[in-house]
Design an enzyme around this catalytic site. Sequence first.
Site, PDB file in Angstrom:
ATOM      1  N   HIS A   7      -3.551  -5.629   2.363  1.00  0.00           N
ATOM      2  CA  HIS A   7      -3.256  -5.762   3.792  1.00  0.00           C
ATOM      3  C   HIS A   7      -3.894  -7.074   4.245  1.00  0.00           C
ATOM      4  CE1 HIS A   7      -2.125  -1.476   4.275  1.00  0.00           C
ATOM      5  NE2 HIS A   7      -3.157  -1.195   3.521  1.00  0.00           N
ATOM      6  N   CYS A  57       0.810  -1.221   0.000  1.00  0.00           N
ATOM      7  CA  CYS A  57       0.000   0.000   0.000  1.00  0.00           C
ATOM      8  C   CYS A  57       0.850   1.280   0.000  1.00  0.00           C
ATOM      9  CB  CYS A  57      -1.004  -0.053   1.150  1.00  0.00           C
ATOM     10  SG  CYS A  57      -2.433   1.012   0.876  1.00  0.00           S
TER      11      CYS A  57
END
Length: 245
Positions: free
Chosen positions: A195, A94
């Site tokens: 994630h 990310c």
Amino acid sequence: MTESAIRIVSIYPTLLGTYGDGGNVLALRHRARLHGLAEAVHEVSPGDPVPTDADLYVIGGGEDTAQVAAANALRADGGLQQAAERGAAILAICAGYQLIGTEFPDNLGRPAPGVGVIDIRTDRLPQRAVGELIAKPSQFAPSGLTDYFTGYENHAGATHLGDGVRPLASVESGIGNGDGTEGAIAGRTIGTYLHGPCLARNPQIADQLLSWVTDRELVEIIEDDVVALRAERLDYVARNSSRRS
Ligand code: GLN
């Protein structure tokens, strides 16, 4: 650290570690142990030098301001760039994924310079992407990556891949890079919006990284609790089929 231990560097876990991304290092240690591989983890804080001679570098996600601070510190340090040039493996999640590229939006949406270890550029999505992300390994993913990727995404960035950078996956549900693809692969660098932590939910990626750094093919080891976790998450998306892609 023993001579043959896999040297893993956890980059700025105090700054970049949203949604349990620190678990990626734990998952790597766990998978290494299952495969009988010795490992040693070195945590680097901002201001500390990034070792240039490690095997594998792990970077997590974070808020926009933390991301800008991390990118500036890493650019000034130069260690990650040297390691990447040497062919070290990198897993970046990310904010970490965005900042290893050339440019990403800061907290006000202005372009901020990345570290530039891969040719990707991030700007803004029309709308923040929040929720479960499921993606299918692309034709460019290493052959050991066969299972759907599952994870949780929360980002405002749309990532564009430059020449020589390939998508890691195609989105089945969720947003990913913003154009139907998810993540990136270039040499031994994997970037992704997953994630979860990514490697706990997708142990094939952990094994791929370990395989790269040991130059060995690893046997497939399947753990029941991981199978159950993956099934539960995939089923959750199927049941809440407000598919966003
Ligand atoms: N700050 C970045 C974005 O919003 C990355 C967020 C994250 O790492 N979860 O796009």
